[in-house]
Design an enzyme around this catalytic site. Structure first.
Site: not given
Length: 309
Positions: A176, A194
């Site tokens: 991420k 997320d």
């Protein structure tokens, strides 16, 4: 701002509410309480689901959602303040388990004290911890920052690498974080999965996966690579402003007509508008230094008295 059920749907809902009983109830010789107009309108606003949605139909709906979100958020951007890849990398690591706003309020002092990887690699841990304390989990984050700064200094000549393979070898950096840096500092497309991203793509039934890497893989199959970075921004913007976790503002949602989960949140337009956050609700955003085209107010610095911004 939000798209409401059509006039035709509302008229149908009103007519249904005025009938004392349904045809099925009359045939059975029973009476059925009239449905409330709001409930009928809510159901009317949902996409028809007489049969399961095909994969092709889902892909078309997903791409339409992306296009309409692009119209709603033409100014979508990463909500972390940064001036170079190193600042973005550090800010993204700090953003774990806290808000981008709190990170943005903390990083000015952090980068004034440690402007380069070499400076941060040489930091006294206890001193670094005190600077980043407002972001939470400051001891673990300080270890990651010193570790990744040391790696940048020793292995990459003090420069942030521009590949996923290299970025994920740095302490505290996962896919991420790497995709945030690649997409926004290097222009390399990436999906930022997320909590907001994962929640919305499941709510929109683009995937039922829970694991971030599996979510990333499935969404990557729906959209061309060139859309990945901006798609991430739009979804995260929408999740923070409208489609909240506990109480989505369904009645103020501009893509309600495309959402199979419409009705999970507040459907009354007036009540829904009160749930909108940041610029959508007339409040400051998360960045102290937002892009020039951002229509909202900049966030206040750390320690600003309430009402002083």
């Amino acid at each position: 701002m939000g798209e409401q059920p059509s006039a035709k749907s509302n008229k149908a809902a009103k007519g249904a509410s005025e009938q004392p009983a349904s045809k099925a109830a009359r045939k059975a010789g029973t009476t059925e309480p009239a449905s409330r107009p709001a409930a009928k309108a809510t159901r009317a606003a949902r996409p028809k689901s007489a049969k399961p949605e095909s994969h092709l139909a889902m892909v078309r709906r997903a791409r339409r959602i992306n296009r309409e979100l692009a119209d709603v958020y033409p100014y979508a951007h990463p909500e972390l303040d940064f001036r170079d890849p190193f600042e973005l990398l550090v800010a993204t690591v700090l953003s774990a388990q806290t808000t981008d706003l709190r990170v943005n309020q903390t990083t000015p002092a952090l980068f004034a004290k440690y402007p380069t990887p070499e400076d941060m690699a040489a930091a006294v841990p206890e001193e670094l911890e005190q600077v980043i304390r407002p972001t939470g989990f400051f001891r673990a984050k300080a270890r990651s920052l010193i570790g990744l700064s040391t790696a940048l200094r020793d292995r990459y000549d003090g420069e942030v690498p521009g590949t996923l393979k290299d970025l994920v070898t740095l302490p505290g950096v996962g896919r991420k974080t790497a995709n945030v840096v690649l997409g926004n500092a290097f222009g390399v497309p990436g999906l930022t999965v997320d909590t907001h991203f994962g929640r919305l793509v499941r709510r929109w039934r683009w995937t039922d996966q829970e694991d971030p890497e599996k979510v990333e893989a499935e969404i990557a199959e729906i959209f061309p690579k060139s859309e990945w970075t901006m798609l991430s921004h739009r979804i995260i913007f929408h999740g923070r402003r409208v489609c909240h976790s506990r109480k989505p503002a369904c009645g103020a949602c501009p893509i309600a007509h495309l959402c199979p989960s419409y009705g999970e949140g507040e459907t009354d337009p007036e009540k829904a508008r009160k749930l909108l956050k940041y610029e959508m609700g007339g409040y400051p955003g998360q960045r102290l230094s937002p892009p020039p085209d951002y229509p909202g107010k900049p966030a206040p610095p750390l320690g600003t008295p309430a009402g002083a911004e």
